[in-house]
Scaffold this motif. Structure first.
Motif: not given
Length: 85
Positions: A66-85
């Motif tokens: 993945l390129s550097s930046g902000l991403y969202l990880l979604t499961t059946g119950s939630a969405t959380v943010r993470f950053q790739v650097r």
């Protein structure tokens, strides 16, 4: 002449209250999701909402492609943010 578009929206309210934690965050090679059981499905989207990966969690998700930046990880119950650097 007609253009048809499929629009997918992300429920941002789910970002606030979740038992999921991504470690490390920011990350460069791989992430682990605390609170997600092995075998559960997930999807990774760009900050703009374009899905770029999905799978079943096996204890680690490789993100080195993945390129550097902000991403969202979604499961059946939630969405959380993470950053790739």
């Amino acid at each position: 002449y007609s253009n048809e578009y499929e629009v997918t929206t992300l429920n941002i309210s789910k970002l606030e209250n979740t038992d999921l934690t991504i470690v490390p965050n920011p990350a460069s090679r791989s992430i682990q999701i605390k609170g997600l059981s092995e075998g559960e499905s997930y999807a990774i989207s760009t900050a703009e909402g374009r899905m770029i990966a999905k799978g079943n969690y096996n204890g680690e998700i490789l993100i080195d492609h993945l390129s550097s930046g902000l991403y969202l990880l979604t499961t059946g119950s939630a969405t959380v943010r993470f950053q790739v650097r």
